[in-house]
Design a protein around this motif. Sequence first.
Motif, PDB file in Angstrom:
ATOM      1  N   ALA A  28       0.813  -1.210   0.000  1.00 31.02           N
ATOM      2  CA  ALA A  28       0.000   0.000   0.000  1.00 31.02           C
ATOM      3  C   ALA A  28       0.844   1.256   0.000  1.00 31.02           C
ATOM      4  N   ALA A  29       2.037   1.177   0.604  1.00 30.31           N
ATOM      5  CA  ALA A  29       2.870   2.364   0.722  1.00 30.31           C
ATOM      6  C   ALA A  29       3.574   2.635  -0.605  1.00 30.31           C
ATOM      7  N   LEU A  30       3.080   3.625  -1.320  1.00 32.32           N
ATOM      8  CA  LEU A  30       3.639   3.949  -2.626  1.00 32.32           C
ATOM      9  C   LEU A  30       4.111   5.396  -2.636  1.00 32.32           C
ATOM     10  N   GLY A  31       5.042   5.662  -3.527  1.00 37.48           N
ATOM     11  CA  GLY A  31       5.497   7.026  -3.716  1.00 37.48           C
ATOM     12  C   GLY A  31       4.603   7.717  -4.716  1.00 37.48           C
ATOM     13  N   ASP A  32       5.050   7.766  -5.965  1.00 35.56           N
ATOM     14  CA  ASP A  32       4.255   8.385  -7.017  1.00 35.56           C
ATOM     15  C   ASP A  32       4.380   7.547  -8.283  1.00 35.56           C
ATOM     16  N   PRO A  33       3.395   6.695  -8.583  1.00 30.54           N
ATOM     17  CA  PRO A  33       3.464   5.865  -9.787  1.00 30.54           C
ATOM     18  C   PRO A  33       3.240   6.659 -11.073  1.00 30.54           C
ATOM     19  N   GLN A  34       2.880   7.941 -10.953  1.00 32.09           N
ATOM     20  CA  GLN A  34       2.678   8.811 -12.116  1.00 32.09           C
ATOM     21  C   GLN A  34       1.755   8.141 -13.150  1.00 32.09           C
ATOM     22  N   ALA A  35       0.557   7.784 -12.690  1.00 33.38           N
ATOM     23  CA  ALA A  35      -0.384   7.030 -13.510  1.00 33.38           C
ATOM     24  C   ALA A  35      -1.358   7.919 -14.271  1.00 33.38           C
ATOM     25  N   THR A  36      -0.903   9.091 -14.704  1.00 37.03           N
ATOM     26  CA  THR A  36      -1.730   9.955 -15.548  1.00 37.03           C
ATOM     27  C   THR A  36      -1.656   9.467 -16.990  1.00 37.03           C
ATOM     28  N   GLN A  37      -2.820   9.211 -17.593  1.00 34.47           N
ATOM     29  CA  GLN A  37      -2.842   8.704 -18.973  1.00 34.47           C
ATOM     30  C   GLN A  37      -2.543   9.831 -19.962  1.00 34.47           C
ATOM     31  N   LEU A  38      -1.641   9.551 -20.888  1.00 34.97           N
ATOM     32  CA  LEU A  38      -1.272  10.508 -21.919  1.00 34.97           C
ATOM     33  C   LEU A  38      -1.773  10.103 -23.301  1.00 34.97           C
ATOM     34  N   ASN A  39      -1.815   8.803 -23.566  1.00 37.67           N
ATOM     35  CA  ASN A  39      -2.137   8.341 -24.914  1.00 37.67           C
ATOM     36  C   ASN A  39      -2.687   6.924 -24.833  1.00 37.67           C
ATOM     37  N   LEU A  40      -3.717   6.651 -25.608  1.00 36.75           N
ATOM     38  CA  LEU A  40      -4.300   5.315 -25.645  1.00 36.75           C
ATOM     39  C   LEU A  40      -4.742   5.017 -27.070  1.00 36.75           C
ATOM     40  N   GLY A  41      -4.354   3.868 -27.602  1.00 41.17           N
ATOM     41  CA  GLY A  41      -4.760   3.486 -28.948  1.00 41.17           C
ATOM     42  C   GLY A  41      -5.071   2.014 -29.018  1.00 41.17           C
ATOM     43  N   CYS A  42      -6.153   1.669 -29.714  1.00 42.78           N
ATOM     44  CA  CYS A  42      -6.573   0.270 -29.861  1.00 42.78           C
ATOM     45  C   CYS A  42      -6.719  -0.059 -31.341  1.00 42.78           C
ATOM     46  N   SER A  43      -6.287  -1.236 -31.726  1.00 44.14           N
ATOM     47  CA  SER A  43      -6.518  -1.693 -33.090  1.00 44.14           C
ATOM     48  C   SER A  43      -8.020  -1.830 -33.331  1.00 44.14           C
ATOM     49  N   PRO A  44      -8.491  -1.477 -34.521  1.00 43.45           N
ATOM     50  CA  PRO A  44      -9.934  -1.626 -34.804  1.00 43.45           C
ATOM     51  C   PRO A  44     -10.330  -3.061 -35.088  1.00 43.45           C
ATOM     52  N   TYR A  45      -9.377  -3.998 -35.062  1.00 46.42           N
ATOM     53  CA  TYR A  45      -9.665  -5.390 -35.401  1.00 46.42           C
ATOM     54  C   TYR A  45      -9.512  -6.284 -34.184  1.00 46.42           C
ATOM     55  N   ASN A  46     -10.423  -7.226 -34.024  1.00 43.87           N
ATOM     56  CA  ASN A  46     -10.361  -8.174 -32.927  1.00 43.87           C
ATOM     57  C   ASN A  46      -9.470  -9.354 -33.285  1.00 43.87           C
ATOM     58  N   ALA A  47      -8.798  -9.902 -32.286  1.00 45.39           N
ATOM     59  CA  ALA A  47      -7.954 -11.073 -32.497  1.00 45.39           C
ATOM     60  C   ALA A  47      -8.822 -12.302 -32.696  1.00 45.39           C
ATOM     61  N   THR A  48      -8.319 -13.226 -33.519  1.00 47.34           N
ATOM     62  CA  THR A  48      -9.018 -14.483 -33.739  1.00 47.34           C
ATOM     63  C   THR A  48      -8.019 -15.625 -33.714  1.00 47.34           C
ATOM     64  N   PRO A  49      -8.349 -16.749 -33.083  1.00 52.24           N
ATOM     65  CA  PRO A  49      -9.506 -16.919 -32.194  1.00 52.24           C
ATOM     66  C   PRO A  49      -9.287 -16.149 -30.888  1.00 52.24           C
ATOM     67  N   ALA A  50     -10.341 -15.518 -30.406  1.00 45.61           N
ATOM     68  CA  ALA A  50     -10.223 -14.604 -29.268  1.00 45.61           C
ATOM     69  C   ALA A  50      -9.726 -15.302 -28.015  1.00 45.61           C
ATOM     70  N   SER A  51     -10.265 -16.494 -27.736  1.00 49.53           N
ATOM     71  CA  SER A  51      -9.893 -17.180 -26.498  1.00 49.53           C
ATOM     72  C   SER A  51      -8.406 -17.523 -26.481  1.00 49.53           C
ATOM     73  N   ALA A  52      -7.893 -18.027 -27.613  1.00 45.46           N
ATOM     74  CA  ALA A  52      -6.469 -18.392 -27.680  1.00 45.46           C
ATOM     75  C   ALA A  52      -5.582 -17.159 -27.554  1.00 45.46           C
ATOM     76  N   PHE A  53      -5.983 -16.058 -28.178  1.00 45.50           N
ATOM     77  CA  PHE A  53      -5.182 -14.839 -28.111  1.00 45.50           C
ATOM     78  C   PHE A  53      -5.143 -14.292 -26.690  1.00 45.50           C
ATOM     79  N   LEU A  54      -6.288 -14.270 -26.011  1.00 47.98           N
ATOM     80  CA  LEU A  54      -6.326 -13.731 -24.658  1.00 47.98           C
ATOM     81  C   LEU A  54      -5.539 -14.590 -23.679  1.00 47.98           C
ATOM     82  N   LEU A  55      -5.540 -15.893 -23.900  1.00 52.89           N
ATOM     83  CA  LEU A  55      -4.720 -16.763 -23.054  1.00 52.89           C
ATOM     84  C   LEU A  55      -3.238 -16.448 -23.246  1.00 52.89           C
ATOM     85  N   ALA A  56      -2.832 -16.286 -24.510  1.00 49.31           N
ATOM     86  CA  ALA A  56      -1.439 -15.947 -24.796  1.00 49.31           C
ATOM     87  C   ALA A  56      -1.091 -14.571 -24.233  1.00 49.31           C
TER      88      ALA A  56
END
Length: 552
Positions: A28-56
């Motif tokens: 619990a004792a933390l200093g400053d993780p500096q967790a302010t989000q600056l940039n986020l990007g997601c591919s417009p395509y889903n992985a297939t097969p989804a279950s195998a990709f998420l396991l990996a």
Amino acid sequence: MHGHGMAHFMLLPALALVMVASAWLTPAALGDPQATQLNLGCSPYNATPASAFLLALNSTFADLRANLSAGGGFATAAEPRAAAPAFAMAQCRPYVAGRDCVACFDAAAARLRGACGGANGARVIFDGCVIRYESTAFFDQATLPGNTQICNGSAVDVAGFADAARALVSDLAAAVPNAPGLAAASASGGVYAAAQCVETVGDSGCAQCLKVAMGNIDGCPPSSDGRAVDAGCFMRYSTKPFFPANATVDLAAYLRSGKKSSRKGAIIAGIMGGVAFLIFIGLLIFLLIRWSRKFRPQRGDILGATELQGPTSFYYHDLKTATNNFNETSKLGEGGFGDVYKGLLKNGKTVAVKRLIVMDTRKAKANFESEVKLISNVHHRNLVRLLGCSQKASEFLLVYEYMANGSLDKFLFGERRGTLNWKQRFNIIVGMARGLAYLHQEFHVCIIHRDIKSSNVLLDDDFQPKIADFGLARLLPDDHSHLSTKFAGTLGYTAPEYAIHGQLSEKVDTYSFGVVVLEILSGRKSNDTKLDPETQYLLEWVSSFLLKLYCS
């Protein structure tokens, strides 16, 4: 919602438990993780097969967290042999360490999962850390489209502040590629600044990325806080300290070291090297035009295949038998598109069988037949002939003529180094030029290879060159794309405008051809680290040599 999307949501509860457990296990004792989000990007395509990709992907994320928890500030992880491969990277800023680094990772991972779902590629950048994953390897990518600036705070009404901020980030951009861990922080004139590169991009990629970042952040002053984010680097300045005082380093030592010690010298060396290289290529082209008629290579055996009939459809079982069930003992090599195996057909002919790594999508299957038919109609003495193909589920097999002498790199750098005489080397250069000219200008569709290198040049029984893997980039389906543009190339051979900005033209192959010519003449690899200690790549070594020759 696609069927594989349902599989993803079935896995989300388990993933949530993992994230909650991670939060409880983090002190619990933390200093400053500096967790302010600056940039986020997601591919417009889903992985297939989804279950195998998420396991990996879950496996790679667990590896990343374990590495960061052990004190490493940078980690990569991969599951390349999974049914749906996953590659991931995490990095904390050098001044965000220990529990803060892990806390930043946990927050970033949760944000990434919540926003991107089952996307086959994603990236999130926080002030204190960055996480990226994709379904193909990306670790050497430095700067990509989407790099940007983030300017915050009010304008600083202090004379000289903007100049001081720009001067400090400029020094960081020059020093960090030479600094340990490709990261540094510094303070000067009331300005605090830091820069960091992803360790796997190397000092050359770091310099390229920070040059772009410096151009982006240049628009922030006189704002009190400015940041630049990219795929392979991060830069920030502020009027307030965002790192501990003991995290600063003396930039002077790194500004003086290596080939980047003098900006003027670097510019002169670059200009002289570029001019010398252009002169060399011009002279080579002149000699090729003048002498090419004197050297007429014989045609290699193309297994009796006839013209313009398209590829032969092979039975998957027959190719599996021909390669001894794709046994490791039959493997000829590994490449970016897949493994290659030696096979013996029932008619006694020896072939090379390439197993393509292609996502199992409807569009991939639809495009495969038409694209392979196009490539199979490419007939030239200096291009490896595609004989046929086979397809089973997500597995795509291509059957090529077999080249007994293997690839050119073995004769330049491998176990058969030094066995090529100068006439053979000249014939190889001429043959490569002819093959590329056919792909670019003589075939009815312009095909840009994108990955010309010595390992993609094969030699027949008479040591005549045949370019391999042409057209394979066309087989990558559009829905295999990620955050980055579709890229096929090898660092050290790839033209800068393609590697950095994704600009694709015939000139990309011409540049790579010039690098291979230098390898043939010098007997050195394009990324030979045993060259002059101040250089890393063959082109730098040649430029340095020509500059010394000119100055003497």
